[in-house]
Design an enzyme around this catalytic site. Structure first.
Site, mmCIF file in Angstrom:
data_model
loop_
_atom_site.group_PDB
_atom_site.id
_atom_site.type_symbol
_atom_site.label_atom_id
_atom_site.label_comp_id
_atom_site.label_asym_id
_atom_site.label_seq_id
_atom_site.Cartn_x
_atom_site.Cartn_y
_atom_site.Cartn_z
ATOM 1 N N LYS A 112 -20.331 55.786 73.848
ATOM 2 C CA LYS A 112 -21.199 56.685 74.417
ATOM 3 C C LYS A 112 -22.111 56.006 75.225
ATOM 4 O O LYS A 112 -23.253 55.369 75.121
ATOM 5 C CB LYS A 112 -22.122 57.149 72.999
ATOM 6 C CG LYS A 112 -22.426 58.781 73.278
ATOM 7 C CD LYS A 112 -23.192 59.436 72.156
ATOM 8 C CE LYS A 112 -24.060 60.562 72.455
ATOM 9 N NZ LYS A 112 -23.637 61.613 73.300
HETATM 10 N N1 PY5 Z 1 -18.594 64.989 74.676
HETATM 11 C C1 PY5 Z 1 -19.629 64.366 74.932
HETATM 12 C C2 PY5 Z 1 -19.298 63.670 76.264
HETATM 13 C C3 PY5 Z 1 -20.844 63.981 74.543
HETATM 14 O O1 PY5 Z 1 -21.826 63.420 75.326
HETATM 15 C C4 PY5 Z 1 -21.078 64.608 73.225
HETATM 16 C C5 PY5 Z 1 -22.559 64.418 72.492
HETATM 17 C C6 PY5 Z 1 -20.148 65.392 72.368
HETATM 18 C C7 PY5 Z 1 -18.757 65.363 73.059
HETATM 19 C C8 PY5 Z 1 -19.991 65.858 71.071
HETATM 20 O O2 PY5 Z 1 -20.377 64.634 70.176
HETATM 21 P P1 PY5 Z 1 -21.061 64.975 68.988
HETATM 22 O O3 PY5 Z 1 -20.433 66.051 68.130
HETATM 23 O O4 PY5 Z 1 -20.896 63.808 67.985
HETATM 24 O O5 PY5 Z 1 -22.571 65.206 69.077
HETATM 25 N N2 PY5 Z 1 -23.298 64.498 73.637
HETATM 26 C C9 PY5 Z 1 -24.862 64.396 72.972
HETATM 27 C C10 PY5 Z 1 -25.360 65.224 72.025
HETATM 28 O O6 PY5 Z 1 -26.463 65.101 71.610
HETATM 29 C C11 PY5 Z 1 -25.687 64.241 74.376
HETATM 30 C C12 PY5 Z 1 -25.829 65.490 75.290
HETATM 31 C C13 PY5 Z 1 -26.657 65.698 75.976
HETATM 32 O O7 PY5 Z 1 -24.811 66.407 71.968
#
Ligand code: PY5
Length: 305
Positions: free
Chosen positions: A154
């Site tokens: 990330k």
């Molecule tokens: N893909 C990307 C590019 C992401 O940034 C995220 C999470 C996910 C998938 C989903 O991962 P998880 O389920 O582990 O959260 N994004 C962050 C979030 O907090 C930042 C978003 C602004 O959801």
């Protein structure tokens, strides 16, 4: 606004958690981060952090890829987070943002031989995708490839890709986008993983599709199997499979489970939130608030009882 941050090894007023314009991560995007949610449970008057250990394990993996040495273990990061939340005293849904980054002040693009730092803040947070049912487009951008910037880490700088994708979608009148890989198969959303339903089964791109390996994705796969008896197939998805899917939805910490009811101006299924998405959303909202005993171990209580 948050009152505190954890910065340079201690809790400080948020106004004091500042970095120089010469900071490496500010210049080159050389950092990585997590997004964690804590949910307020009104009946128990308790704040529960959801899957905190797994988020910090992923932060450690991101740091490994970026050669950032994190001076705290997964457990220590959890303790710091709980202490910060107690100091803030939040009694509402909260979003937690840990950052690990290259802190050296000076010029020179590299990963090695630099000073590392860790910072953390948390703020009240509601919905990420405003609408209950989202309309999506397939982005004209492509997802960053593991051979260029690893999507499984990330990485702060990699979010330029997400920002280009999101802004194009929103300025063109959509709520979110679905982005394809270089080979033209579905990868994910700008900040969410993607699932579709075909013949009553869940399908999601594999972890080799340049996705962030989402924790909500893992949660959804597990609760779909254990609570609904629905298996998820991880396999490449063609763009046009999106158009013929019975249902589609995003998953993410911020986005939670958000149904996609239209893709590239074509209704998904009936054009309304589908029954599988609905069931998963109901389950998810109970689980994250600590209301399902079986999954209570995913919820870390913040306040002593
Ligand atoms: N893909 C990307 C590019 C992401 O940034 C995220 C999470 C996910 C998938 C989903 O991962 P998880 O389920 O582990 O959260 N994004 C962050 C979030 O907090 C930042 C978003 C602004 O959801």
């Amino acid at each position: 606004m948050p009152k505190y941050a954890f910065f340079k090894g201690q809790f400080v007023p948020i106004e004091e958690a500042k970095v120089s314009i010469m900071t490496h991560a500010f210049n080159y995007g050389t950092g990585c981060f997590e997004g964690i949610r804590a949910y307020w449970n009104e009946e128990e008057e308790q704040l529960f952090v959801f899957r905190m250990g797994e988020h910090y394990e992923r932060l450690h993996r991101s740091c490994r890829i970026l050669m950032i040495s994190l001076p705290y273990s997964v457990d220590e990061l959890g303790e710091i987070t709980v202490e910060l939340l107690r100091k803030e005293g939040y009694r509402e849904d909260t979003y937690i943002r840990p950052l690990a980054y290259k802190a050296t002040e000076g010029i020179g693009v590299r990963l090695h031989g630099l000073e590392d730092a860790f910072a953390l803040f948390a703020l009240p947070f509601g919905k990420y995708i405003e609408k209950e049912e989202s309309r999506a487009c397939v982005s004209s951008w492509r997802r960053i490839d593991d051979t260029a910037i690893p999507a499984r880490a990330k990485v702060t700088g990699a979010y330029i890709n997400s920002a280009l994708i999101k802004t194009e979608a929103v300025l063109n009148g959509f709520d979110e986008a679905i982005v394809l890989n270089q080979d033209g198969h579905v990868s994910e959303g700008s900040g969410e993983n993607v699932f579709i339903v075909r013949n009553g089964k869940l399908i999601t791109p594999p972890i080799t599709a340049n996705i962030l390996v989402g924790l909500t994705r893992a949660t959804v796969m597990q609760i779909a199997r254990e609570e609904l008896g629905i298996e998820t197939v991880e396999r490449p998805i063609d763009r046009t499979e999106l158009y013929v899917a019975e249902e589609a939805f995003y998953t993410g910490t911020a986005a939670e489970i958000t149904p996609i009811v239209e893709i590239d101006h074509r209704p998904v299924g009936t054009g309304k939130m589908g029954p599988i998405a609905k069931k998963l959303m109901d389950l998810y909202s109970k689980i994250v608030r600590g209301k399902v005993e079986k999954y209570r171990h995913w919820c870390t209580p913040v306040y002593p009882k």
